[in-house]
Scaffold this motif. Structure first.
Motif, short mmCIF file in Angstrom:
data_model
loop_
_atom_site.label_atom_id
_atom_site.label_comp_id
_atom_site.label_asym_id
_atom_site.label_seq_id
_atom_site.Cartn_x
_atom_site.Cartn_y
_atom_site.Cartn_z
N GLU A 1 -4.02 2.51 -3.08
CA GLU A 1 -4.42 2.63 -1.68
C GLU A 1 -3.23 2.97 -0.80
O GLU A 1 -2.14 2.42 -0.97
N ASN B 1 0.86 -1.19 0.00
CA ASN B 1 0.00 0.00 0.00
C ASN B 1 0.90 1.24 0.00
O ASN B 1 1.34 1.71 1.05
N TYR C 1 -5.60 6.68 2.07
CA TYR C 1 -6.89 6.80 1.39
C TYR C 1 -6.96 5.73 0.32
O TYR C 1 -5.95 5.24 -0.18
N ASN C 2 -8.18 5.38 -0.07
CA ASN C 2 -8.42 4.47 -1.19
C ASN C 2 -8.80 5.33 -2.40
O ASN C 2 -9.62 6.24 -2.27
N TYR C 3 -8.17 5.06 -3.54
CA TYR C 3 -8.37 5.90 -4.72
C TYR C 3 -9.08 5.16 -5.85
O TYR C 3 -8.93 5.47 -7.02
N THR C 4 -9.91 4.18 -5.50
CA THR C 4 -10.61 3.37 -6.48
C THR C 4 -11.50 4.24 -7.37
O THR C 4 -12.26 5.08 -6.88
N VAL D 1 -9.35 5.39 4.40
CA VAL D 1 -9.44 4.00 4.85
C VAL D 1 -9.79 4.03 6.34
O VAL D 1 -9.37 4.90 7.08
#
Length: 296
Positions: free
Chosen positions: A276, A269, A279-282, A289
């Motif tokens: 990720e 990560n 923060y998660n950047y999906t 997170v």
């Protein structure tokens, strides 16, 4: 100086090439990976389009900038006529030493060799060359076409003439050069990384959550970006590497990286680059997170 060579076509390398080309320099962008070079040119074109849409660049200037960049996979050929070579490879000491040893052999005797390193000793890099007076640090900030600062780092043997030349060149790129001496982390990261590390410790010790920490620093300290989001943007692996350079260089435990940072990097990560971090950047959406995942 008219001919510039940039070693490495990643985020920093393509940004440096973009900036020099935009200001009328002929640039050879060099990488061992041809696919990486194609990706770099695509990125530069997108960034130029962004400038075009903002009205800060004309269509003719975009065309001229792209025409000024030549991509190559052969270092010897790419640096042969360069007046200045800027190394922007991965932040790895052994790799940089190998590159500079080769550059010293391949480049013109009067060429200046610069590194975009964010923390590795310029004096140590220069030690593998026969031209220590012509080796210097040019630490650009990301994104290079936008950020004004260039940290100009003098190694132990760097000459006044080389320093003055690089300072003047930086100003021609519409940058603000700041001269610093060669000690671990220089200035930018010697101050920034302990702050980021302390923010990670605050999360690790469950003092506050990801968004709460970043909000305090944005609204309370007028930072444009919180330290955890900034760490994601820089790359958590890069942050870890810089902290280890600081810890090793000063022998001071205050620079020891937070165990949470170490674990995140080992888990893959690394921030935006991996999708990720804190923060998660999906799908382009940034979401913090869950803090409980990080608390010890």
């Amino acid at each position: 100086m008219k001919n510039i060579a940039v070693i490495g076509s990643g985020t920093m390398g393509n940004g440096i090439a973009h900036t020099f080309a935009q200001f009328g320099y002929q640039v050879n962008l060099i990488d061992i990976n041809d696919d990486a070079l194609k990706k770099a040119i695509s990125t530069i074109e997108k960034n130029l389009d962004r400038q075009l849409n903002k009205g800060t660049l004309s269509e003719a200037e975009k065309t001229a900038t792209l025409a000024s960049i030549t991509t190559l996979t052969d270092m010897r050929t790419g640096v042969a006529q360069a007046d200045l070579i800027v190394e922007a490879a991965t932040e790895n000491l052994e790799l940089k030493l190998k590159i500079f040893k080769d550059l010293d052999a391949f480049a013109k005797p009067d060429a200046i060799l610069a590194s975009n390193t964010s923390s590795i000793s310029i004096t140590q890099i220069a030690s593998v060359t026969g031209r220590g007076d012509k080796v210097i640090g040019m630490h650009f900030m990301n994104p290079v076409p936008v950020m004004k600062l260039v940290e100009v780092i003098r190694g132990y043997a760097t000459s006044d003439a080389t320093t003055e030349s690089v300072m003047a060149l930086s100003e021609k790129l519409a940058k603000v050069p700041v001269e610093v001496n060669d000690y671990p982390g220089f200035i930018a990261n010697r101050i920034l990384m302990p702050m980021i590390n302390e923010a990670i410790y605050s999360l690790y010790e469950n003092v506050a959550g990801v968004e709460e920490i970043d909000t305090v620093m944005k609204l309370g300290m007028a930072h444009p970006m919180g330290p955890l989001q900034l760490a994601d943007f820089i790359g958590l692996d890069v942050c870890l590497a810089i902290l280890r350079v600081l810890q090793d260089g000063f022998g001071n435990p205050k620079y020891a990286p937070c165990p949470l940072l170490v674990n995140m990097v080992m888990a893959g990560n690394k921030g935006i680059k991996s999708g990720e971090g804190f923060y998660n950047y999906t799908n382009g959406v940034k979401e913090a997170v869950v803090a409980a995942k990080f608390a010890r």
